[in-house]
Design an enzyme around this catalytic site. Structure first.
Site, PDB file in Angstrom:
ATOM      1  CB  SER A 178      -0.893   0.010   1.252  1.00  0.00           C
ATOM      2  OG  SER A 178      -1.487   1.279   1.472  1.00  0.00           O
ATOM      3  CE1 TYR A 191      -4.443  -2.284   4.953  1.00  0.00           C
ATOM      4  CE2 TYR A 191      -3.520  -0.087   4.651  1.00  0.00           C
ATOM      5  CZ  TYR A 191      -4.070  -1.236   4.123  1.00  0.00           C
ATOM      6  OH  TYR A 191      -4.262  -1.344   2.770  1.00  0.00           O
TER       7      TYR A 191
END
Length: 286
Positions: A178, A191
């Site tokens: 990401s 995350y």
């Protein structure tokens, strides 16, 4: 010597009327484009979290290029059935496997079932992930931390370790990281930490498997419009999601899937240990 002097690059010619006659042109304009080639014909691809979002887009695109598809997912049965329908419209097969990727036994089972069903495995896409926004680090409980890491990075280890029993020279592994791995995220600390781990996992594994001619790369999407977004943020945040990147919008899953196709196909045979960044224009130097 005169700079930028114009030189003939085609025969001198002119026509006497608009809009012109193509058949009289020399040489003829090229209009057919490159030959449409199925880049994954005869291959088998396993996609974790392939029921929706980016995973669904990958599944459908890979199916268009001739790959049979195995999808693991948690409990989103209707989404998974829709993906299966779209995949099988392309004339290939699709296997759905539901279960909990946090469990090593399920990860092993899903890979083994894929090989039992299709007889081989060529592409492993580690894509499944969860995220639970918290405004303060102190709000991240031990349970949340454990679930996020087990789902986002532990499962990649479990799946990859089992898949290596079946992957051969020319096979590929593609991991979903990401943009948060590069720029961080104040409200997604756990995350983002798993996504950073995925970058390191990708680079380390690529070095470990280079001699076996198995390539390992990753994709680092920016804000993409997937079910994870309304499941993570409040209404106002969802309404504004993606508006802060240079392109001023969230991306669509179909805009991300071609990065995976490139990395899975022979178009990228000289790439391993690399990360692609379909992120709406953020410069992350990664």
């Amino acid at each position: 010597m005169e700079e930028n002097k114009k030189r003939p690059i085609r025969p001198e010619q002119e026509q006497s009327q608009q809009p012109g006659i193509e058949s009289e042109m020399k040489p003829q304009p090229k209009f057919e484009g490159n030959e449409i080639e199925q880049k994954l014909t005869g291959k088998v691809t396993y996609i974790s979290g392939g029921d929706s979002g980016i995973g669904r887009a990958i599944a459908v695109l890979f199916a268009k290029h001739g790959s049979d598809i195995a999808i693991s997912y948690f409990s989103e049965h209707n989404d998974a059935k829709k993906t299966k329908e779209e995949v099988e419209k392309q004339g290939v097969k699709c296997l759905l496997i539901d279960g909990d990727l946090k469990e090593e036994s399920f990860c092993k089972h899903s890979i083994q079932l894929t090989v039992k069903t299709f007889g081989r495995l060529d592409v492993l896409i580690n894509n499944a992930a969860v995220q639970y926004p918290q405004k303060d680090l102190k709000n991240i409980s031990a349970d949340q931390l454990t679930e996020t890491f087990q789902t986002n990075i532990f499962a990649m280890f479990y799946l990859t370790i089992e898949a290596l029993n079946y992957l051969n020279e020319g096979s590929t592994i593609i991991n979903t990281t990401s943009v948060t791995a590069y720029r961080g995220s104040a409200h997604l600390i756990d995350y983002a930490s798993t996504k950073g781990a995925i970058v390191a996992f990708t680079r380390s594994l690529s070095a470990a498997l280079a001699d076996k001619k198995i390539r390992v790369n990753a994709v680092a999407p920016g804000p993409i419009w997937t079910p994870l977004i309304p499941a993570s943020f409040d209404k106002k945040e969802v309404s504004e999601f993606g508006s802060n990147v240079p392109l001023k919008r969230a991306g669509e899953p179909e805009e991300v899937a071609p990065s995976y196709l490139f990395l899975a196909s022979n178009d990228s045979t000289y790439m391993t240990g690399q990360i692609l960044h379909p992120n709406g224009g953020e410069i992350v130097n990664g």
